[in-house]
Design an enzyme around this catalytic site. Structure first.
Site, PDB file in Angstrom:
ATOM      1  N   LYS A  30      98.638 -26.167  29.617  1.00 47.27           N
ATOM      2  CA  LYS A  30      97.647 -25.641  29.200  1.00 47.27           C
ATOM      3  C   LYS A  30      96.507 -25.872  30.597  1.00 47.27           C
ATOM      4  CE  LYS A  30      96.768 -25.435  24.459  1.00 47.27           C
ATOM      5  NZ  LYS A  30      95.900 -25.878  23.248  1.00 47.27           N
TER       6      LYS A  30
ATOM      7  N   ASP B 291      92.590 -22.947  21.597  1.00 50.18           N
ATOM      8  CA  ASP B 291      93.663 -23.347  20.698  1.00 50.18           C
ATOM      9  C   ASP B 291      94.474 -21.961  20.854  1.00 50.18           C
ATOM     10  OD1 ASP B 291      93.836 -25.249  18.428  1.00 50.18           O
ATOM     11  OD2 ASP B 291      94.240 -23.253  17.503  1.00 50.18           O
TER      12      ASP B 291
ATOM     13  N   GLY C 105     105.917 -24.875  26.193  1.00 44.42           N
ATOM     14  CA  GLY C 105     106.058 -24.444  24.776  1.00 44.42           C
ATOM     15  C   GLY C 105     106.984 -23.230  24.486  1.00 44.42           C
TER      16      GLY C 105
ATOM     17  N   LYS D 201     102.318 -15.477  35.449  1.00 46.54           N
ATOM     18  CA  LYS D 201     101.970 -15.837  34.040  1.00 46.54           C
ATOM     19  C   LYS D 201     100.370 -15.769  34.130  1.00 46.54           C
ATOM     20  CE  LYS D 201     101.965 -19.001  30.173  1.00 46.54           C
ATOM     21  NZ  LYS D 201     102.566 -20.365  29.535  1.00 46.54           N
TER      22      LYS D 201
HETATM   23  P1  ITT Z   1      95.464 -29.533  22.876  1.00 48.02           P
HETATM   24  O1  ITT Z   1      95.098 -29.384  21.154  1.00 48.02           O
HETATM   25  O2  ITT Z   1      95.494 -31.050  23.306  1.00 48.02           O
HETATM   26  O3  ITT Z   1      94.776 -28.320  23.563  1.00 48.02           O
HETATM   27  P2  ITT Z   1      98.281 -28.631  21.849  1.00 48.02           P
HETATM   28  O4  ITT Z   1      99.428 -28.261  22.395  1.00 48.02           O
HETATM   29  O5  ITT Z   1      98.231 -29.316  20.550  1.00 48.02           O
HETATM   30  O6  ITT Z   1      97.059 -29.210  22.838  1.00 48.02           O
HETATM   31  P3  ITT Z   1      97.471 -26.147  20.367  1.00 48.02           P
HETATM   32  O7  ITT Z   1      97.058 -26.990  18.960  1.00 48.02           O
HETATM   33  O8  ITT Z   1      96.602 -25.123  20.737  1.00 48.02           O
HETATM   34  O9  ITT Z   1      97.393 -27.251  21.622  1.00 48.02           O
HETATM   35  O10 ITT Z   1      98.810 -25.545  20.099  1.00 48.02           O
HETATM   36  C1  ITT Z   1      99.272 -24.736  21.072  1.00 48.02           C
HETATM   37  C2  ITT Z   1     100.711 -24.575  20.951  1.00 48.02           C
HETATM   38  O11 ITT Z   1     101.254 -23.145  21.104  1.00 48.02           O
HETATM   39  C3  ITT Z   1     101.624 -25.234  22.205  1.00 48.02           C
HETATM   40  O12 ITT Z   1     101.712 -26.616  22.000  1.00 48.02           O
HETATM   41  C4  ITT Z   1     102.864 -24.469  22.433  1.00 48.02           C
HETATM   42  O13 ITT Z   1     103.721 -24.704  21.476  1.00 48.02           O
HETATM   43  C5  ITT Z   1     102.361 -22.999  21.849  1.00 48.02           C
HETATM   44  N1  ITT Z   1     101.619 -22.258  23.027  1.00 48.02           N
HETATM   45  C6  ITT Z   1     100.306 -21.788  23.345  1.00 48.02           C
HETATM   46  N2  ITT Z   1     100.249 -21.314  24.525  1.00 48.02           N
HETATM   47  C7  ITT Z   1     101.440 -21.176  25.043  1.00 48.02           C
HETATM   48  C8  ITT Z   1     102.007 -20.834  26.334  1.00 48.02           C
HETATM   49  O14 ITT Z   1     101.106 -20.187  27.042  1.00 48.02           O
HETATM   50  N3  ITT Z   1     103.351 -20.886  26.349  1.00 48.02           N
HETATM   51  C9  ITT Z   1     104.025 -21.281  25.245  1.00 48.02           C
HETATM   52  N4  ITT Z   1     103.707 -21.886  24.319  1.00 48.02           N
HETATM   53  C10 ITT Z   1     102.334 -21.853  24.049  1.00 48.02           C
END
Ligand code: ITT
Length: 201
Positions: free
Chosen positions: A12, A68, A151, A173
């Site tokens: 991210k 999020d 992800g 992207k």
């Molecule tokens: P932070 O809370 O520290 O920001 P996190 O990975 O736990 O990190 P989230 O709770 O927002 O963040 O979960 C987002 C998940 O959704 C991420 O870990 C991926 O599995 C998926 N995801 C979000 N954006 C994505 C993207 O652009 N490409 C692929 N998967 C994505």
């Protein structure tokens, strides 16, 4: 303007920094080791984004931006949704992608519709709060492809490109993704605030 990004997700962070918002310097939570895991107890992306941004703003004393986000799959009744990062208690992104593919083994192509959702919360020390959202529609592929992104990118198929998100370079992207769409709105907002602040000085 210094803005702390309430994330420890390097994928991210890379996309947020590459989006390049003039006059704004983003710092990740790597610069704040004293901030531990922030529990995401909300039922929606917006609630979780606000929980993260409010906490980081309070602790750092600086404006905070939280992202999020997650993958919403129609054939799985919206799963993994807000649980995308911890889906099935899997240890890795690869495992999570494999879990999704295994659950969708019998789902025909036209029923494999899905969307990435990104909700960004921007919270300021004076109490002002903003929420922006971006959505990117696509399909769940039948097998993973590509090494870019993070992800679920390897299993998120975009018909317009005939590629998965992970087969697209970051520069592409960052023009079409859920995060890019939310970031464009955050950019407009931040630029307005920076202009207002400099006209008041
Ligand atoms: P932070 O809370 O520290 O920001 P996190 O990975 O736990 O990190 P989230 O709770 O927002 O963040 O979960 C987002 C998940 O959704 C991420 O870990 C991926 O599995 C998926 N995801 C979000 N954006 C994505 C993207 O652009 N490409 C692929 N998967 C994505």
């Amino acid at each position: 303007m210094d803005v702390v990004v309430a994330t420890r997700n390097n994928g991210k962070m890379k996309e947020i920094v590459a989006f390049d918002i003039p006059s704004v310097i983003f710092t990740s939570l790597d610069a704040y080791p004293e901030i531990g895991e922030i529990e995401e107890t909300g039922a929606t992306f917006a609630e979780n984004a606000l929980i993260k941004a409010r906490y980081v703003c309070a602790v750092s004393g600086l404006p905070a931006l939280a992202d999020d986000s997650g993958l919403v799959i129609d054939a799985l009744h919206g799963e993994p949704g807000v649980y995308s990062a911890r889906y099935g208690n899997c240890a890795t992104d690869d495992d999570r992608c494999r879990l999704v593919l295994s659950k969708m083994i019998d789902v025909p192509c036209d029923k494999r519709t899905a969307r990435f959702i990104c909700v960004m919360a921007l919270v300021f020390p004076d109490g002002k709060e903003y929420i922006e959202e971006g959505i990117c529609h696509g399909f769940i592929a039948t097998q993973p492809a590509g090494d870019n992104g993070f992800g679920y990118d390897p299993i998120f198929y975009l018909p317009d490109f005939d590629k998965t998100m992970a087969q697209l370079p970051l520069s592409v992207k960052n023009t079409i993704s859920h995060r890019a769409k939310a970031l464009q709105k955050v950019k407009n907002l931040l630029q307005l605030i920076v202009r207002q602040e400099s006209s008041e000085q």
